[in-house]
Structure formats: structure tokens, C-alpha cells
Design a protein around this motif. Structure first.
Motif, PDB file in Angstrom:
ATOM      1  N   THR A  85     102.117   6.970 -20.856  1.00 49.50           N
ATOM      2  CA  THR A  85     101.014   6.098 -20.878  1.00 49.50           C
ATOM      3  C   THR A  85     100.916   5.045 -21.980  1.00 49.50           C
ATOM      4  O   THR A  85     100.476   3.928 -21.472  1.00 49.50           O
ATOM      5  CB  THR A  85      99.714   7.151 -21.377  1.00 49.50           C
ATOM      6  N   TRP A 109     100.370   0.995 -21.035  1.00 48.74           N
ATOM      7  CA  TRP A 109      99.450  -0.094 -21.729  1.00 48.74           C
ATOM      8  C   TRP A 109     100.070  -1.160 -22.131  1.00 48.74           C
ATOM      9  O   TRP A 109      99.799  -2.282 -22.118  1.00 48.74           O
ATOM     10  CB  TRP A 109      98.583   1.003 -22.728  1.00 48.74           C
ATOM     11  N   TYR A 139      99.431  -5.070 -21.263  1.00 50.96           N
ATOM     12  CA  TYR A 139      98.799  -5.889 -22.286  1.00 50.96           C
ATOM     13  C   TYR A 139      99.516  -6.859 -22.537  1.00 50.96           C
ATOM     14  O   TYR A 139      99.150  -8.010 -23.248  1.00 50.96           O
ATOM     15  CB  TYR A 139      98.272  -5.240 -23.347  1.00 50.96           C
ATOM     16  N   TYR A 169      95.908   6.706 -16.048  1.00 46.65           N
ATOM     17  CA  TYR A 169      95.207   7.354 -17.201  1.00 46.65           C
ATOM     18  C   TYR A 169      94.577   8.771 -16.920  1.00 46.65           C
ATOM     19  O   TYR A 169      94.500   9.727 -17.787  1.00 46.65           O
ATOM     20  CB  TYR A 169      93.899   6.423 -17.767  1.00 46.65           C
ATOM     21  N   GLN A 196      94.356   9.035 -26.156  1.00 44.49           N
ATOM     22  CA  GLN A 196      93.434   8.013 -26.320  1.00 44.49           C
ATOM     23  C   GLN A 196      94.029   7.193 -27.394  1.00 44.49           C
ATOM     24  O   GLN A 196      93.768   5.664 -27.241  1.00 44.49           O
ATOM     25  CB  GLN A 196      92.066   8.359 -27.109  1.00 44.49           C
ATOM     26  N   ALA A 230      96.448   3.610 -25.907  1.00 42.33           N
ATOM     27  CA  ALA A 230      96.425   2.342 -25.331  1.00 42.33           C
ATOM     28  C   ALA A 230      96.301   1.472 -26.483  1.00 42.33           C
ATOM     29  O   ALA A 230      96.773   0.446 -26.343  1.00 42.33           O
ATOM     30  CB  ALA A 230      94.595   2.398 -24.875  1.00 42.33           C
ATOM     31  N   TRP A 242      85.857  -1.241 -26.801  1.00 40.86           N
ATOM     32  CA  TRP A 242      87.501  -1.489 -26.575  1.00 40.86           C
ATOM     33  C   TRP A 242      87.808  -2.830 -26.642  1.00 40.86           C
ATOM     34  O   TRP A 242      88.711  -3.288 -27.468  1.00 40.86           O
ATOM     35  CB  TRP A 242      87.929  -0.669 -25.482  1.00 40.86           C
ATOM     36  N   TYR A 253      86.116   5.624 -28.152  1.00 39.59           N
ATOM     37  CA  TYR A 253      87.455   5.964 -27.068  1.00 39.59           C
ATOM     38  C   TYR A 253      87.946   7.535 -27.421  1.00 39.59           C
ATOM     39  O   TYR A 253      88.392   8.138 -26.549  1.00 39.59           O
ATOM     40  CB  TYR A 253      88.551   4.943 -27.171  1.00 39.59           C
ATOM     41  N   ASN A 294      86.220   0.467 -17.829  1.00 33.01           N
ATOM     42  CA  ASN A 294      86.881  -0.197 -18.759  1.00 33.01           C
ATOM     43  C   ASN A 294      87.665  -1.443 -17.926  1.00 33.01           C
ATOM     44  O   ASN A 294      87.887  -2.558 -18.323  1.00 33.01           O
ATOM     45  CB  ASN A 294      88.115   0.632 -18.909  1.00 33.01           C
TER      46      ASN A 294
END
Length: 505
Positions: free
Chosen positions: A18, A22, A26, A129, A153, A156, A255, A423, A451
Motif C-alpha cells: 500500500t 501511495w 503521489y 486501500y 493508515q 499514505a 489529509w 485518519y 478522499n
């Protein structure tokens, strides 16, 4: 002991994959300025940046569709193979973005190809997710679900941390011109992604299916139509709406304001230089990340609701003062200019894209007595007809003195602390309000609308508002403040602080 070791393996394997997804998602936003110059025509940098942020936002907007597609697969065939597929799609599309030629080479096809790959990224993240959170939750004891899912969590923010770190290492290892060229260093973070994905796929291939889902499947109780059962049954659909408007949309804007909008604001409104703006974010993320686990653990003790809503309320009350402080810290103290020391000038000349002339940019770095510095920059455009057009002197690349630098880190830390509050507990919250047979589908949709749509649009809407209302540098904050306020009201009235259904239902 074996049970503890097993849950640690589950968390590690799920979190690593995960986090990589992310990271993949990003790096596009982290490199938005450079990407805007490579995939769009020259001539209007603001329009190019807005177009790039629109493509960035498109990846968020399609996340709910990915939640539906992969959520359905996860409830039908299982959690493990579904988020293996999402990982491969994400890694492959990220790698391919790094291979797309620039606008100068293939024209309009460049941004169109990037948009297509960005949409694939969004679809893949929409399925990732929910699968990872569900998988960990279904391995966790009921009384420690908040603590164990809070490790998911962290991914991210850790993905953002790794993206910032990789980009900084690459950027500082070569000259700016080499980094920003068509096939320059900005592409390396995209290419590195494929190596990370291979490692994660190998680890995930060794994982077992969720024991709760295996029991459900063995008993023949899996859902035949997860979409219909999730959204056509009134009681469940009511919980989907409550999860979205009472928790997820507020969590989403908190976030993205605390991390993405803050980083963009420091760079584009405060003009803090590349290295300082990135290290400010890196330090703040490093200090704040453990609090995801702290608030996840605390939610097992006192409930999820008020921790999440407190994070939203703090954002509503303090965003404008904190961002105003950023502006105040970064304004060049013009009264100190008289004592400034010049550290040299640089001149750069380039032809205009339409061939009508050439533009010369002259920059000079000034060192102020208080230890800060800033760069003055002026552009002169000489047209073929002999006309000379000059821009006013602009202040760019402010370098904060040590004291203000650490104060800025402290304020960004507060913004990310709010993120950890909203979060950290939300995965356990979402898992607990939906039954096992349709959990992947039901929890993924409100999460990714909250989100992907409400949160993901924060950078784009923020820049759009500041462009439309240039007199107020803080006008972009009214969007996240308004969304968080609405979510706080709905959540305070309608959310239950403790929802403890049997995860083995």
C-alpha cells in the motif's frame, strides 16, 4: 506468539504494498511543476500547472470507480488476489508515465497518454486501500482493530515521505537543467517504481487469504452481487452515506490540506526554495507519523468518533492562522534589503515557443543580515519586431533562517497531527460498520469518494480560487474548511462513537 507473529507479517506485507501504491500515486503531484513544462506547450505557466493539477485530480476522481470494480472482485473472489492485481496496475502505469515523450516530441498525444495512465493509477488505488484495510482488520482481534489497522493508515503518509525523499535525492544529485530536461532526472522516481512493485508482489504472493473470508466462502455465504447488496439495501446504503458525509469527506480534505496543499502553498505562495520546502515536509512527516498508531490505539479505548471529529474541528479553527504564519515567515524583510549582500547573478536566455522572439531571465541571490535569503528575478522578452517587454522584479526562492525554518516545521507538524487524528482510526471505523460479505465494496466507495473527490480536489480548487481571487492568498482554504465543517456537524449528530459488530458475521 504465533498469532502475534502472523499478524505482524500480515501488516508488513499489506503496508509495504500500500505504501508503494501511495508513492506511485503521489510522485506525480510532487513533480507537478516540472511535469507541467514537459507535457504542455510553453507560454502560460499558470495554465500549464492548472492543467497538470487537473490531470492529477482526475486520478482521484476515478478512485470511486476503482472502488466499485475491485471492491466487487474482492467480495467475490477474495482480498489477496484483488489487491495483487491493483498493485501490478499501479506499478505498471507509473513506470509507463516515466516513458511518455514530452510535448515537444509528440505534441498533444503527450498529455493525453499521461491522463490515460493517471486514470489507470486512480482505478488501481481505488481497489487497493479497501483490500488492505479489510485484510488486516479480518486478521486482527476485535479489541485491537484500531491499533492494527492504523499501521495501514501510516502508509499514505509514508508513501508521501518516500516520494519526497527519492525526488530530493535525485534533484540534489544533478544540475537543475538536467533534472528538468525532457528525459531528465524527474523521470527517475517513476522508473524506480517498477523495482519496488516487483519486491512487493513477491511478498504478497506468499500471503494467505483472509481467514474470515475463507470461512465465509467455505460456508457458501459470500455475496452473489456485492454491488446490489451494498447499495440497493436501504440499511446498508444509509451507512454508506453516513460514512461518506459524516467521516470520509472531512477526513479527505484534512489529509490533503495538511500535506499536499501545505507543500504546494510553501512552494508557490511563500516561494520557499525547493530544498527547504521539501525538508520542512520531511521533518514534519517524520515527527507526526507515529501518531497514526497512537490515535488508532486510543480509538480502541475510547471510540473512533470524537478523535476523528476533533481533528476536523482543529483544522477548521486553525488553518487560516497557520497558513498566514507561513506567509509572514516567508515575506522578505524589505527593511533588511539595504544591508543585503549579493551572492551573484545568473542569466538565462531561451527562444519563445512561437518563434516571435527570445526571453532573458536574470536572477540575483541576496543574503540578508538575519541569515535568510531570497532571489530577485526579472524576465525581459525581446520580440523580433524590436519591442522589449519587461516583467516587474519578483521575489523567488526564499530561504528561511534557522529559527523560522523550525517554526514552520512545527506548524506543518500540527497540520499533519490533525491528519493522524482523522485518519488513524478511520479504517477500523469503516470496517466495523459493514458486514464481511460486502465489506470490501461497501467501505471502499465512501472512502474513495471522500478522499478521491472531496480530498483530491483540494490542490486544484485551492489554486483555482487563488487564481480567481488573487487579492487573498488564503482564499483556497475556504474549500477544505467548509467541507470539514459540514462533515463535523453531520458526524457529531449522526455517528455512533462505538460500533462493534462481529467481524465474523
Amino acid at each position: 506468539m504465533n498469532e502475534t507473529r502472523n499478524i505482524r507479517k500480515v501488516i508488513t506485507a499489506s503496508s509495504l504494498g500500500t505504501m508503494i501504491e501511495w508513492y506511485d500515486f503521489y510522485i506525480f503531484g510532487m513533480l507537478a511543476k516540472t511535469i507541467s513544462t514537459q507535457f504542455f506547450p510553453e507560454g502560460n505557466s499558470t495554465a500549464a500547472l492548472l492543467s497538470t493539477l487537473a490531470i492529477f485530480a482526475a486520478g482521484f476522481i476515478v478512485r470511486p470507480f476503482g472502488a466499485l470494480v475491485f471492491g466487487r472482485l474482492g467480495d467475490l473472489i477474495g482480498r489477496k488476489y484483488t489487491f495483487l492485481l491493483t498493485l501490478v496496475l499501479m506499478g505498471g502505469s507509473t513506470f509507463l508515465i516515466g516513458l511518455v515523450p514530452g510535448y515537444k516530441t509528440i505534441g498533444i498525444a503527450a498529455p493525453l497518454l499521461v491522463l490515460l495512465l493517471r486514470l489507470v493509477q486512480g482505478l488501481a488505488l481505488g481497489g487497493e486501500y479497501g483490500g488492505a484495510a479489510t485484510y488486516v482488520a479480518e486478521h486482527a482481534p476485535d479489541n485491537r482493530r484500531g491499533f492494527y489497522t492504523s499501521w495501514i493508515q501510516t502508509t499514505a503518509t509514508l508513501g508521501l515521505f518516500v516520494a519526497l525523499g527519492v525526488i530530493m535525492v535525485v534533484r540534489t544529485s544533478m544540475p537543475d537543467d538536467q533534472f528538468n530536461s525532457e528525459w531528465g532526472g524527474w523521470r527517475y522516481p517513476f522508473w524506480i517504481s517498477i523495482l519496488l512493485v516487483i519486491v512487493s508482489v513477491y511478498i504478497r504472493m506468499k500471503m494467505e487469504e483472509s481467514p474470515v473470508f475463507k470461512q465465509l466462502k467455505a460456508a457458501g455465504k459470500t455475496s452473489a452481487n456485492p454491488l446490489r447488496e451494498s447499495f440497493r439495501k436501504r440499511a446498508n446504503f444509509k451507512m454508506v452515506l453516513l460514512a461518506l458525509f459524516g467521516a470520509a469527506m472531512g477526513q479527505g480534505v484534512i489529509w490533503y490540506t495538511g500535506q499536499f496543499y501545505a507543500q504546494s502553498f510553501l512552494e508557490n505562495k511563500c516561494f520557499i526554495g525547493f530544498e527547504q520546502s521539501r525538508t520542512i515536509m520531511l521533518w514534519a512527516i517524520a515527527f507526526a507519523t507515529p501518531f497514526f498508531v497512537v490515535f488508532g490505539w486510543l480509538s480502541d479505548k475510547i471510540g473512533r468518533k470524537w478523535i476523528m471529529l476533533a481533528g476536523m474541528l482543529l483544522g477548521i479553527l486553525t488553518y487560516r492562522p497557520i497558513f498566514q504564519a507561513f506567509l509572514d515567515f516567508s515575506k522578505p524583510r524589505l527593511e533588511l534589503v539595504a544591508g543585503a549582500r549579493s551572492e551573484g547573478t545568473k542569466e538565462k536566455t531561451a527562444e519563445l515557443a512561437d518563434g516571435r522572439g527570445r526571453v532573458t531571465t536574470v536572477s540575483e541571490k541576496l543574503q540578508l543580515p538575519d541569515g535568510s535569503s531570497f532571489t530577485t528575478m526579472r524576465s525581459d522578452t525581446l520580440y523580433r519586431a524590436g519591442t522589449l517587454a519587461s516583467s516587474p522584479t519578483l521575489y523567488r526562492e526564499v530561504e528561511l533562517p534557522s529559527g523560522l525554518y523550525w517554526k514552520t516545521i512545527g506548524l506543518v507538524f500540527l497540520l499533519i497531527l490533525y491528519v493522524t487524528m482523522v485518519y488513524g482510526p478511520i479504517a477500523a471505523f469503516l470496517v466495523e460498520i459493514f458486514p464481511t460479505r460486502i465489506r470490501y465494496t461497501s467501505m471502499s466507495l465512501p472512502y474513495h469518494i471522500g478522499n478521491g473527490v472531496f480530498g483530491g480536489l483540494v490542490p486544484f480548487i485551492g489554486l483555482l480560487l487563488t487564481t480567481s481571487f488573487p487579492g487573498d492568498d488564503l482564499v483556497g482554504l475556504w474549500y477544505p474548511i467548509g467541507v470539514a465543517a459540514l462533515c463535523f456537524i453531520i458526524g457529531a449528530i449522526y455517528l455512533s462513537n462505538r460500533v462493534d459488530p462481529d467481524v465474523n458475521d
